[in-house]
Scaffold this motif. Structure first.
Motif, PDB file in Angstrom:
ATOM      1  N   ALA A  32       0.839  -1.211   0.000  1.00 33.46           N
ATOM      2  CA  ALA A  32       0.000   0.000   0.000  1.00 33.46           C
ATOM      3  C   ALA A  32       0.867   1.252   0.000  1.00 33.46           C
ATOM      4  O   ALA A  32       0.597   2.212  -0.740  1.00 33.46           O
ATOM      5  CB  ALA A  32      -0.925  -0.013   1.216  1.00 33.46           C
ATOM      6  N   ALA A  33       1.932   1.256   0.809  1.00 34.07           N
ATOM      7  CA  ALA A  33       2.831   2.406   0.834  1.00 34.07           C
ATOM      8  C   ALA A  33       3.544   2.574  -0.503  1.00 34.07           C
ATOM      9  O   ALA A  33       3.778   3.698  -0.964  1.00 34.07           O
ATOM     10  CB  ALA A  33       3.856   2.236   1.961  1.00 34.07           C
ATOM     11  N   ALA A  34       3.899   1.460  -1.152  1.00 30.01           N
ATOM     12  CA  ALA A  34       4.547   1.544  -2.463  1.00 30.01           C
ATOM     13  C   ALA A  34       3.611   2.164  -3.492  1.00 30.01           C
ATOM     14  O   ALA A  34       4.033   3.004  -4.307  1.00 30.01           O
ATOM     15  CB  ALA A  34       4.991   0.153  -2.908  1.00 30.01           C
ATOM     16  N   ALA A  35       2.333   1.777  -3.467  1.00 31.36           N
ATOM     17  CA  ALA A  35       1.365   2.353  -4.412  1.00 31.36           C
ATOM     18  C   ALA A  35       1.184   3.849  -4.161  1.00 31.36           C
ATOM     19  O   ALA A  35       1.154   4.654  -5.099  1.00 31.36           O
ATOM     20  CB  ALA A  35       0.032   1.618  -4.295  1.00 31.36           C
ATOM     21  N   ARG A  36       1.076   4.229  -2.867  1.00 33.83           N
ATOM     22  CA  ARG A  36       0.937   5.657  -2.547  1.00 33.83           C
ATOM     23  C   ARG A  36       2.158   6.437  -3.011  1.00 33.83           C
ATOM     24  O   ARG A  36       2.036   7.554  -3.555  1.00 33.83           O
ATOM     25  CB  ARG A  36       0.747   5.845  -1.042  1.00 33.83           C
ATOM     26  N   VAL A  66       7.154  10.657   1.721  1.00 35.10           N
ATOM     27  CA  VAL A  66       7.245   9.199   1.577  1.00 35.10           C
ATOM     28  C   VAL A  66       8.260   8.629   2.558  1.00 35.10           C
ATOM     29  O   VAL A  66       8.031   7.597   3.199  1.00 35.10           O
ATOM     30  CB  VAL A  66       7.623   8.829   0.123  1.00 35.10           C
ATOM     31  N   ILE A  67       9.406   9.300   2.703  1.00 33.84           N
ATOM     32  CA  ILE A  67      10.435   8.823   3.636  1.00 33.84           C
ATOM     33  C   ILE A  67       9.927   8.871   5.073  1.00 33.84           C
ATOM     34  O   ILE A  67      10.236   7.999   5.888  1.00 33.84           O
ATOM     35  CB  ILE A  67      11.715   9.662   3.483  1.00 33.84           C
ATOM     36  N   GLY A  68       9.135   9.895   5.413  1.00 32.08           N
ATOM     37  CA  GLY A  68       8.657  10.050   6.783  1.00 32.08           C
ATOM     38  C   GLY A  68       7.433   9.231   7.128  1.00 32.08           C
ATOM     39  O   GLY A  68       7.079   9.121   8.302  1.00 32.08           O
ATOM     40  N   ASP A  69       6.771   8.625   6.137  1.00 27.23           N
ATOM     41  CA  ASP A  69       5.543   7.877   6.393  1.00 27.23           C
ATOM     42  C   ASP A  69       5.891   6.472   6.879  1.00 27.23           C
ATOM     43  O   ASP A  69       5.804   5.491   6.138  1.00 27.23           O
ATOM     44  CB  ASP A  69       4.702   7.806   5.111  1.00 27.23           C
ATOM     45  N   THR A  70       6.281   6.381   8.149  1.00 23.87           N
ATOM     46  CA  THR A  70       6.729   5.102   8.698  1.00 23.87           C
ATOM     47  C   THR A  70       5.881   4.617   9.862  1.00 23.87           C
ATOM     48  O   THR A  70       6.089   3.500  10.342  1.00 23.87           O
ATOM     49  CB  THR A  70       8.185   5.213   9.182  1.00 23.87           C
ATOM     50  N   ALA A  71       4.924   5.426  10.334  1.00 21.07           N
ATOM     51  CA  ALA A  71       4.116   5.025  11.492  1.00 21.07           C
ATOM     52  C   ALA A  71       2.953   4.142  11.054  1.00 21.07           C
ATOM     53  O   ALA A  71       2.614   4.063   9.870  1.00 21.07           O
ATOM     54  CB  ALA A  71       3.601   6.264  12.231  1.00 21.07           C
ATOM     55  N   ASP A  72       2.318   3.493  12.034  1.00 18.95           N
ATOM     56  CA  ASP A  72       1.151   2.656  11.763  1.00 18.95           C
ATOM     57  C   ASP A  72      -0.143   3.407  12.046  1.00 18.95           C
ATOM     58  O   ASP A  72      -1.049   3.405  11.217  1.00 18.95           O
ATOM     59  CB  ASP A  72       1.214   1.378  12.616  1.00 18.95           C
ATOM     60  N   GLY A  99       3.924  19.117  -1.794  1.00 18.17           N
ATOM     61  CA  GLY A  99       4.215  17.712  -2.079  1.00 18.17           C
ATOM     62  C   GLY A  99       4.067  16.840  -0.850  1.00 18.17           C
ATOM     63  O   GLY A  99       3.480  15.745  -0.902  1.00 18.17           O
ATOM     64  N   GLY A 100       4.592  17.305   0.293  1.00 15.99           N
ATOM     65  CA  GLY A 100       4.461  16.527   1.518  1.00 15.99           C
ATOM     66  C   GLY A 100       3.017  16.388   1.956  1.00 15.99           C
ATOM     67  O   GLY A 100       2.584  15.315   2.391  1.00 15.99           O
ATOM     68  N   LEU A 101       2.246  17.473   1.831  1.00 10.66           N
ATOM     69  CA  LEU A 101       0.840  17.413   2.224  1.00 10.66           C
ATOM     70  C   LEU A 101       0.032  16.536   1.276  1.00 10.66           C
ATOM     71  O   LEU A 101      -0.976  15.938   1.682  1.00 10.66           O
ATOM     72  CB  LEU A 101       0.261  18.830   2.273  1.00 10.66           C
ATOM     73  N   PHE A 102       0.464  16.428   0.014  1.00 13.38           N
ATOM     74  CA  PHE A 102      -0.202  15.528  -0.921  1.00 13.38           C
ATOM     75  C   PHE A 102      -0.028  14.077  -0.471  1.00 13.38           C
ATOM     76  O   PHE A 102      -0.966  13.270  -0.521  1.00 13.38           O
ATOM     77  CB  PHE A 102       0.362  15.728  -2.323  1.00 13.38           C
ATOM     78  N   VAL A 103       1.175  13.730  -0.010  1.00 14.72           N
ATOM     79  CA  VAL A 103       1.394  12.391   0.544  1.00 14.72           C
ATOM     80  C   VAL A 103       0.500  12.166   1.760  1.00 14.72           C
ATOM     81  O   VAL A 103      -0.103  11.094   1.927  1.00 14.72           O
ATOM     82  CB  VAL A 103       2.875  12.202   0.926  1.00 14.72           C
ATOM     83  N   LEU A 104       0.397  13.182   2.619  1.00 16.42           N
ATOM     84  CA  LEU A 104      -0.448  13.065   3.807  1.00 16.42           C
ATOM     85  C   LEU A 104      -1.905  12.841   3.411  1.00 16.42           C
ATOM     86  O   LEU A 104      -2.604  12.006   4.001  1.00 16.42           O
ATOM     87  CB  LEU A 104      -0.314  14.321   4.659  1.00 16.42           C
ATOM     88  N   LEU A 105      -2.374  13.558   2.378  1.00 16.14           N
ATOM     89  CA  LEU A 105      -3.752  13.396   1.916  1.00 16.14           C
ATOM     90  C   LEU A 105      -3.993  11.972   1.428  1.00 16.14           C
ATOM     91  O   LEU A 105      -5.008  11.342   1.769  1.00 16.14           O
ATOM     92  CB  LEU A 105      -4.040  14.396   0.798  1.00 16.14           C
TER      93      LEU A 105
END
Length: 666
Positions: free
Chosen positions: A39-43, A75-81, A168-174
């Protein structure tokens, strides 16, 4: 000494084998067994490619590249569950990244002013990175974006780049939060269920040789579950029924975890009905099942069996309760402080921490040297040197030495991919599908190790840099040279010049844990007030002390794993501590088992025996703190004691720890 080996063949002539790579290098190059986060790879693929598509559609590819760079940091920071933690992990670092690129843009082209500014930013970045996970990512983005802003000609006015990178970072968050309405509490619930399953595995292994490793897995699962649930509770105002229920289900695991060591000390397997009952509780937690529990357990006879039976009966009742009491939650570990209070404490601790200042100064020295070098010596697109220094000196990726080597190898592998892309793929819309693939590789490769992550990130940054610089294939050679220069600076100024880098801190951390074990024995068997409030306060203090010990042991194990990746002699010295690390874990388990037995009918130990054990633990801690390796310990004889006492296993484990040191000494 050469690592070359010989093998004798029937003719008597030795046959030489080629030298094998060192173990510390092979460890870093061996891919982790962690599953790929699909899922993270697709995002990541969507988040990295969509801004490029918009940029090409608007005929502003440079703007699209900057938004994709911001998405890369997300993407690098999105490591939490847990989703609430993911908001913090992505959103907060974006603020620091925006400040960093703004400061970098303001000093772009100003020579020595840029050198001084980046050196100061590196000091701040290194110091705040020691606070915690979110602060670490924030410090990384602060420095990385400052380096990019000071090294690349970015669009004007100065606020354009911060705005685009943050977008860009907020787009990942969205993209990350799209699943929140469907599975908002699922990560926390899954973590609590995983704790029950890990405990069931430990109970399955009780009395056998695999118990110690299974118990460590319980500690890891319990730490992760409490981090998720308590982290979420600290941000929920009022009482949430779902949250209270999860916390209650997690709290009732503690008596089961405490009873497990006592059952293990019996030396024989448990009846299979007990682990099966715990696994059924895990399933009930995950499914949100309620109703009257049905348990078919063997009758208990000994204090340890009574402790486990009572804990299991109580856990079953709490797990299946449909509506927990919102105002009477058994908060065994204490209420966490508010975020503002914890933030003030973190900043105060950072400013007073010698380790924080040392890391900040080390990072500032390396960045200052890198920027000075590229200011004096003409190095093409020199910002990559400082980027390399920043990534290698990142504090939570393991050994500095091995990271430098793995960074060089990973960059070389990434450059091969980038060379193929820049040579064969036409610039323009073809970059979009290429970025989908390259972006998806970042989470997939990051799960496999640092070298693999570097190999995935390198072509992405080069492709985005090409959209800003329009250098094409000419980017390849300078990037490899810059990476090697950055690794060399890090090895010399960030490793060799700092003696603490050559020594493992396992002994110091282990000594702190033994001191905590002494305090735990004191709280477990010391005198307590006779009032209900006093007994409850003593119980809470004992549980908090026990949780602290096991967290400390997790930290010791992490330090041990980090030290093993260091080259000799540091890695060899680290390996010498391992038997003593295991011995201390067994001391803590034996102490927990003793307390459980006393709670369920066994006779409490005499005050004199408790004092002897506490004194011996503190003496062991002091001895461990003084020496560099266990072979330098000079253990004294342990005084005799009552073999029928509940503390007899604790004294036996203490004797075993001393015997380890004595055996190493001969």
């Amino acid at each position: 000494m050469s690592t070359e080996r010989t093998e004798h063949i029937p003719s008597g002539r030795p046959r030489h084998r080629p030298p094998a790579p060192p173990a510390w290098l092979l460890k870093g190059l061996r891919p982790s067994t962690a599953p790929i986060p699909w899922a993270a790879a697709a995002r990541a693929g969507i988040a990295m490619a969509a801004p490029l598509a918009v940029g090409f559609a608007l005929n502003e590819p440079e703007y699209g590249a900057l938004v994709s760079m911001g998405a890369l940091s997300g993407v690098i920071g999105d490591t939490a569950d847990a989703y609430r933690m993911r908001v913090l992990n992505i959103a907060v670092p974006q603020l620091f990244g925006a400040v960093g690129v703004a400061l970098g843009t303001l000093v772009y082209g100003h020579g020595w002013l840029a050198v001084g500014a980046l050196t100061l930013i590196a000091l701040v970045s290194g110091m705040i990175s020691s606070i915690g996970t979110v602060a670490s990512v924030s410090g990384l983005l602060l420095l990385l974006n400052a380096v990019v802003g000071a090294g690349l000609p970015l669009p004007q006015p100065w606020w354009t780049a911060p705005l685009l990178l943050s977008a860009g970072g907020l787009f990942v968050l969205l993209l990350t939060l799209l699943g929140w309405p469907l599975r908002g509490r699922q990560p926390e619930r899954a973590a609590v269920a995983a704790t029950y399953r890990a405990l069931a595995d430990a109970l399955d292994a009780a009395g056998g040789p695999d118990y110690d490793e299974r118990r460590r897995q319980v500690t890891h699962a319990l730490n992760q579950a409490y981090d998720l649930v308590l982290g979420r509770r600290a941000r929920v105002h009022g009482r949430s029924p779902a949250l209270v229920r999860m916390l209650a289900q997690l709290n009732v695991v503690i008596p089961l975890v405490e009873a497990a060591p006592a059952m293990h000390l019996r030396g024989r397997p448990l009846p299979p009905e007990i682990p099966a009952a715990v696994r059924d509780l895990a399933q009930a937690v995950e499914e949100g099942r309620t109703g009257k529990p049905v348990l078919d357990l063997p009758a208990p006879h000994t204090p340890a069996e009574r402790a486990l039976d009572a804990a299991l009966q109580h856990a079953a009742a709490i797990v299946h309760v449909p509506e927990p009491d919102l105002h009477n939650i058994d908060d065994r570990l204490g209420k966490p402080a508010a975020l503002t209070v914890r933030a003030r404490r973190a900043v105060r601790d950072m400013m007073l921490s010698g380790a924080s200042w040392r890391y900040g100064l080390r990072l500032a020295l390396c960045i200052g040297l890198a920027q000075t070098l590229v200011s004096v010596v003409p190095v093409e697109r020199s910002y990559w040197v400082a980027l390399t220094v920043t990534f290698v000196l990142k504090p939570d990726f393991g050994s500095v030495f091995s990271r430098a080597v793995l960074r060089a190898l990973g960059t070389a592998a990434g450059l091969v991919i980038a060379a193929a892309v820049l040579a064969e793929v036409p610039r323009g819309w073809w970059d979009v599908p290429v970025m989908v693939v390259l972006g998806a590789l970042i989470p997939a490769f990051s799960a496999k190790g640092y070298a693999f992550q570097t190999a995935a990130i390198t072509p992405v940054i080069l492709l985005l840099s090409d959209l800003l610089n329009h250098q094409g294939f000419d980017l390849i050679r300078p990037r490899l040279l810059d990476s090697l220069i950055g690794c060399a600076i890090t090895l010399i100024a960030g490793y060799l010049l700092w003696p603490e880098s050559w020594h493992t801190r396992i002994g110091h951390r282990l000594a702190d844990t033994v001191d905590d074990a002494a305090r735990y024995v004191e709280r477990a068997f010391g005198t307590h007030p006779d009032t209900d409030a006093g007994r409850q306060a003593a119980r809470t203090a004992r549980l908090q002390a026990r949780r602290r010990i096991y967290r400390e042991m997790s930290g010791v194990r992490n330090e041990f794993q980090r030290a093993l990746t260091e080259p000799p002699p540091t890695g060899v010295r680290a390996a010498a501590w391992w038997p003593l690390v295991v011995a201390v874990e067994r001391i803590v388990d034996a102490t927990t088992a003793a307390r459980v037995r006393v709670n369920h009918g066994a006779e409490a130990p005499a005050d004199e025996e408790v004092a002897i054990v506490i004194s011996d633990l503190r003496a062991l801690a002091e001895g461990v703190r003084r020496v560099r390796t266990p072979t330098q310990l000079r253990p004294a004889a342990l005084p005799p004691g009552d073999e029928a006492s509940v503390l007899a296993p604790v004294r036996q484990e203490l004797a075993a720890a001393r015997a380890i040191a004595a055996d190493d000494d001969h």
